[in-house]
Scaffold this motif. Sequence first.
Motif, short mmCIF file in Angstrom:
data_model
loop_
_atom_site.label_atom_id
_atom_site.label_comp_id
_atom_site.label_asym_id
_atom_site.label_seq_id
_atom_site.Cartn_x
_atom_site.Cartn_y
_atom_site.Cartn_z
N UNK A 22 -12.25 -2.33 -15.56
CA UNK A 22 -12.21 -2.37 -14.10
C UNK A 22 -12.93 -1.17 -13.54
N UNK A 23 -13.76 -1.37 -12.52
CA UNK A 23 -14.49 -0.24 -11.95
C UNK A 23 -13.60 0.65 -11.08
N UNK A 47 -1.61 -9.83 -12.41
CA UNK A 47 -1.84 -8.68 -13.29
C UNK A 47 -3.14 -7.98 -12.91
N UNK A 48 -4.18 -8.78 -12.72
CA UNK A 48 -5.49 -8.21 -12.36
C UNK A 48 -5.44 -7.51 -11.02
N UNK A 49 -4.79 -8.11 -10.05
CA UNK A 49 -4.71 -7.51 -8.72
C UNK A 49 -3.89 -6.23 -8.72
N UNK A 50 -2.79 -6.19 -9.48
CA UNK A 50 -1.98 -4.97 -9.56
C UNK A 50 -2.79 -3.85 -10.21
N UNK A 51 -3.46 -4.17 -11.31
CA UNK A 51 -4.27 -3.16 -11.98
C UNK A 51 -5.37 -2.64 -11.06
N UNK A 52 -6.04 -3.54 -10.35
CA UNK A 52 -7.13 -3.11 -9.46
C UNK A 52 -6.59 -2.28 -8.30
N UNK A 54 -3.94 -0.30 -8.35
CA UNK A 54 -3.66 1.04 -8.87
C UNK A 54 -4.94 1.85 -9.07
N UNK A 55 -5.97 1.19 -9.55
CA UNK A 55 -7.25 1.87 -9.74
C UNK A 55 -7.87 2.24 -8.40
N UNK A 56 -7.76 1.38 -7.40
CA UNK A 56 -8.27 1.70 -6.07
C UNK A 56 -7.56 2.92 -5.49
N UNK A 57 -6.24 2.99 -5.68
CA UNK A 57 -5.49 4.15 -5.20
C UNK A 57 -5.92 5.41 -5.94
N UNK A 58 -6.19 5.29 -7.22
CA UNK A 58 -6.68 6.42 -8.02
C UNK A 58 -8.04 6.88 -7.51
N UNK A 59 -8.89 5.93 -7.17
CA UNK A 59 -10.22 6.27 -6.65
C UNK A 59 -10.11 7.05 -5.35
N UNK A 60 -9.19 6.67 -4.50
CA UNK A 60 -8.98 7.38 -3.24
C UNK A 60 -8.53 8.82 -3.53
#
Length: 75
Positions: A22-23, A47-52, A54-60
Motif C-alpha cells: 500500500x502506498x 481489511x483493505x480500507x482499514x489498512x489504507x 491507518x497508512x493515510x493517518x501515518x502519512x499525515x
Amino acid sequence: MAHKRRTGKSTENFSDAAYLYLPIKIGNTSLGVVGIRASKEQLTIDDLNIAQTLINQSAIAIDRLSTKENKQTFK
C-alpha cells in the motif's frame, strides 16, 4: 510503485503475492510503501480500507513531522 495504487495480495495487480503493498502518500507525493504480510485467505474490502486508513493517518503524521523539522531548520 509508479501507479500509486494497492498492489499484491487481494488486488488486481500481482494478486498471487504473499504481501499486500500500500502506498504512503500525501496528495500526489509518494512517501513510501508499506508491505503487509497477508494470510492465505483473501483480504476483504474492509481489511483493505482499514489498512489504507491507518497508512493515510501515518502519512499525515510523517508530513507534519517533516514540516515541523523543516521550519526548525530554517529558523
